[in-house]
Scaffold this motif. Structure first.
Motif, mmCIF file in Angstrom:
data_model
loop_
_atom_site.group_PDB
_atom_site.id
_atom_site.type_symbol
_atom_site.label_atom_id
_atom_site.label_comp_id
_atom_site.label_asym_id
_atom_site.label_seq_id
_atom_site.Cartn_x
_atom_site.Cartn_y
_atom_site.Cartn_z
ATOM 1 N N ILE A 172 -0.345 -6.473 0.814
ATOM 2 C CA ILE A 172 -1.221 -6.892 1.922
ATOM 3 C C ILE A 172 -2.268 -5.811 2.147
ATOM 4 C CG2 ILE A 172 -1.300 -7.517 4.371
ATOM 5 C CD1 ILE A 172 1.679 -8.251 4.140
ATOM 6 N N PRO A 173 -3.561 -6.156 2.222
ATOM 7 C CA PRO A 173 -4.610 -5.167 2.473
ATOM 8 C C PRO A 173 -4.383 -4.426 3.796
ATOM 9 C CG PRO A 173 -5.560 -7.267 1.787
ATOM 10 C CD PRO A 173 -4.102 -7.511 2.046
ATOM 11 N N LYS A 174 -4.809 -3.174 3.848
ATOM 12 C CA LYS A 174 -4.634 -2.348 5.055
ATOM 13 C C LYS A 174 -5.213 -3.015 6.297
ATOM 14 C CE LYS A 174 -2.750 1.562 3.519
ATOM 15 N NZ LYS A 174 -1.480 2.103 4.041
ATOM 16 N N GLU A 175 -6.419 -3.598 6.155
ATOM 17 C CA GLU A 175 -7.094 -4.171 7.319
ATOM 18 C C GLU A 175 -6.407 -5.431 7.843
ATOM 19 O OE1 GLU A 175 -9.160 -5.744 3.605
ATOM 20 O OE2 GLU A 175 -8.346 -3.822 4.336
ATOM 21 N N LYS A 176 -5.480 -6.010 7.030
ATOM 22 C CA LYS A 176 -4.793 -7.226 7.456
ATOM 23 C C LYS A 176 -3.392 -6.951 8.012
ATOM 24 C CE LYS A 176 -8.020 -10.018 5.789
ATOM 25 N NZ LYS A 176 -8.799 -10.935 6.634
ATOM 26 N N GLU A 180 1.166 -2.147 -0.009
ATOM 27 C CA GLU A 180 0.043 -1.671 -0.809
ATOM 28 C C GLU A 180 -0.338 -2.786 -1.781
ATOM 29 O OE1 GLU A 180 -1.147 2.011 -3.825
ATOM 30 O OE2 GLU A 180 0.715 2.083 -2.634
ATOM 31 N N VAL A 181 -1.616 -3.058 -1.842
ATOM 32 C CA VAL A 181 -2.105 -4.142 -2.683
ATOM 33 C C VAL A 181 -1.718 -3.889 -4.147
ATOM 34 C CG1 VAL A 181 -4.180 -5.346 -3.501
ATOM 35 C CG2 VAL A 181 -3.985 -4.649 -1.095
ATOM 36 N N ASN A 182 -1.203 -4.954 -4.767
ATOM 37 C CA ASN A 182 -0.786 -4.942 -6.185
ATOM 38 C C ASN A 182 0.426 -4.041 -6.461
ATOM 39 O OD1 ASN A 182 -2.871 -6.726 -6.891
ATOM 40 N ND2 ASN A 182 -4.324 -5.023 -7.172
ATOM 41 N N VAL A 183 1.053 -3.541 -5.407
ATOM 42 C CA VAL A 183 2.269 -2.724 -5.554
ATOM 43 C C VAL A 183 3.457 -3.447 -4.913
ATOM 44 C CG1 VAL A 183 3.415 -0.560 -4.993
ATOM 45 C CG2 VAL A 183 0.993 -0.567 -5.662
ATOM 46 N N GLY A 184 3.254 -3.996 -3.720
ATOM 47 C CA GLY A 184 4.310 -4.724 -3.050
ATOM 48 C C GLY A 184 4.363 -4.461 -1.558
ATOM 49 N N LYS A 203 12.292 -5.743 0.497
ATOM 50 C CA LYS A 203 11.200 -5.123 -0.252
ATOM 51 C C LYS A 203 10.923 -5.935 -1.511
ATOM 52 C CE LYS A 203 9.812 -0.590 -2.047
ATOM 53 N NZ LYS A 203 10.239 0.816 -2.258
ATOM 54 N N ASP A 204 9.628 -6.133 -1.796
ATOM 55 C CA ASP A 204 9.263 -6.888 -2.996
ATOM 56 C C ASP A 204 8.220 -6.123 -3.801
ATOM 57 O OD1 ASP A 204 6.465 -7.635 -2.277
ATOM 58 O OD2 ASP A 204 7.447 -8.757 -0.661
#
Length: 558
Positions: free
Chosen positions: A463-467, A512-516, A457-458
């Motif tokens: 990563i965006p949901k759609e990717k 989640e984008v900008n969360v990890g 975990k980082d």
């Protein structure tokens, strides 16, 4: 005198009157003979009924009542031969005739023959005089055969009606101009218009525009040759969608063999056409699939060959650089820091090429089914912990904090130790690349009922949901731009997924984008049997481990 002739008396006798009277008498006898002959030869049964009894019958009556001689009939009442259901009707008719002297029209009744069988008859009655007495003339015609034929016709008509009302095909009758005169009331209305909206319309009102020319050509050919014509064509449903039909055009001829109309029978073949189209489509897809398989085989062979061809010169270059590093003081000016930097850059890019080539070779082996894992019983906790701690320095050099935690101290499972190390190094490498300085990376081990779960975990960019669905696909990268800031070939995660699945496990992603992001995988808790068990020393070879780290982390510039 007796011989005396009274001349005056003779003169008073009119010779012409005598002759005329004789002629009338002769004609009367001839007429009587004629009526008698008609009476005897009539195909209809004739009875004279007087004073409640039959007094005269003809041969046809004997046949009708199945009597050998007329004496078996004469003297009996006509009512003796009438079916009980018709007695009252017969009595009323006789009474009316006696009282009014009228003729009653022919009606259908039933008689009973000598053998008890029931005879259908058409009977007519009339007032008559016989031997100067009032009588009833009864004329009866046997219609049993006609009634049987009528019954058969009714049954045939009923059967035909049931067939036409329940048949799924359309059967229509048109004139030579195409005007619809009749159409079967099918329960399964193919076009959905209903009878009321079809009768009187032209056949071409329901045919798809692009098919009208072909239909007209077939109709003309049928009219000109009187040969049945077959054609598949499209019609317009009331809902405006297309219906495919298989149609037959037959000509209707009059007594002079002139065409006066057409009979069209049409069957809905839409599903059949769709199925045929689907078969064609599947054949095309199969062709393309086979073509893709051939291409993929060619690509696999190409990558295998080129990867092996590249590995040899890269190993030579890397070996030369390592030798140069050992002889650095002799070859370079050690006081010039640029020389070490050049050497380090060359080595790191050699490691990147080695990693890429190794991944390509493994991918081609997996595709070809030649890639193997070598299972052994080992402590999965120690394997994960030691490989994680071995990269701690590399992680911290990027300003990132690395944490390791486990719910258990030991868990022996069957796995390929080398492949597990490769999976962890790949996931940590990805976490480093996408986590900025000051961030955290944690490696955790959890125990479930039947599985061990390892998580990396980082606190990176996410990563965006759609990717997320495609990150494990081969040669896929979330950032495809030419100016992307992170290096990579897009093979690593697909290889991770393949290696985990070869162990009987699964890979998961939460991000989640900008969360990890958190990449985790589960391995089944199972061990090799004693007869096949191989216990591996969990301690890592330091030099070999450093080499692996250099290769797996070659995309990261420290």
């Amino acid at each position: 005198m007796s011989e005396y002739i009274n001349v005056n008396a003779l003169q008073q006798i009119d010779i012409d009157e005598i002759i005329e009277a004789q002629e009338v008498k002769s004609e009367s006898r001839e007429s009587e003979e004629g009526y008698k002959r008609l009476f005897e030869l009539s195909p209809d049964a004739i009875c004279v009924h007087s004073n409640g009894k039959i007094v005269l019958v003809n041969l046809a009556a004997e046949k009708l009542f199945d009597k050998k001689k007329s004496k078996d009939i004469i003297g009996r009442s006509i009512l003796d031969f009438v079916h009980p259901d018709y007695i009252d009707i017969a009595q009323d008719r006789i009474k009316i005739i006696y009282e009014g002297g009228m003729i009653t029209p022919f009606i259908e009744e039933k008689f009973i023959a000598n053998d008890g069988s029931i005879i259908d008859v058409e009977i007519g009655t009339s007032a008559f005089r016989y031997n100067h007495k009032p009588a009833v003339l009864v004329v009866a015609r046997n219609i049993s055969q006609r009634k049987k034929m009528e019954k058969k016709i009714r049954e045939s008509e009923k059967l035909l009606r049931e067939i036409t009302e329940n048949i799924s095909d359309i059967i229509a009758k048109t004139d030579v101009e195409g005007t619809i005169k009749y159409v079967t009331p099918t329960k399964n209305d193919i076009l959905g218009y209903g009878l009321g909206n079809v009768i009187g319309k032209n056949l071409f009102d329901f045919i798809y525009l692009d098919d009208k020319k072909n239909v007209l050509s077939k109709i003309r050919k049928s009219i000109n040759t009187t040969i049945n014509q077959k054609l598949e064509f499209r019609c317009i449903h009331i809902d405006k969608h297309i219906i495919w039909v298989d149609g037959w055009f037959n000509t209707l001829l009059d007594e002079n063999n002139k065409v006066i109309g057409l009979i069209l029978s049409a069957r809905d073949i839409t599903k059949q056409i769709e199925a045929e189209e689907l078969i064609k489509e599947n054949k095309e897809k199969t062709r393309l699939l086979n073509q893709a398989i051939e291409y993929d085989k060619f690509r696999t062979d190409f990558f295998a060959n080129i990867s092996h061809e590249l590995r040899t010169p890269i190993n030579v270059i890397l070996g030369t650089l390592q030798l140069m590093e050992l002889k650095f003081k002799e070859i370079f000016n050690e006081n010039d820091p640029k020389n070490k930097g050049y050497l380090k850059t060359m080595k790191q890019n050699c490691y990147r090429l080695v990693r890429l080539i190794d991944n390509l070779i493994d991918v081609t082996k997996i595709d070809a089914g030649y890639f193997e894992i070598h299972l052994s019983n080992c402590n999965i906790v120690s394997v994960i912990e030691e490989i994680t701690l071995s990269v701690a320095e590399y992680v911290e050099n990027n300003g990132i904090s690395l944490l390791f935690d486990t719910e258990m101290e030991e868990r022996i499972i069957a796995c390929d130790k080398e492949k597990i190390e490769r999976i962890i190094l790949n996931l940590i490498s990805n976490a480093i690349k996408f986590t900025n300085a000051g961030g955290n990376i944690s490696v955790n081990i959890f125990e479930r009922k039947d599985n061990v779960v390892i998580s990396v975990k980082d606190t990176g960019i996410g990563i965006p949901k759609e990717k997320q669905e495609c990150v494990f696909d081969r040669f896929i990268q979330v950032d495809k731009s030419l100016t992307r800031s992170r290096e990579g070939s897009g093979i690593g995660l697909s290889l991770v997924k393949a290696l985990v699945e070869m162990h009987g496990g699964k890979v998961f992603l939460e991000s989640e984008v900008n969360v990890g992001s958190e990449f985790s995988f589960e391995l089944p808790i199972k061990q090799l049997l004693d007869s096949e068990a191989v216990y591996v020393n969990n301690s890592l070879n330091a030099d070999n481990n450093i080499q692996k780290i250099h290769i797996e982390f070659s995309d990261i510039y420290f």
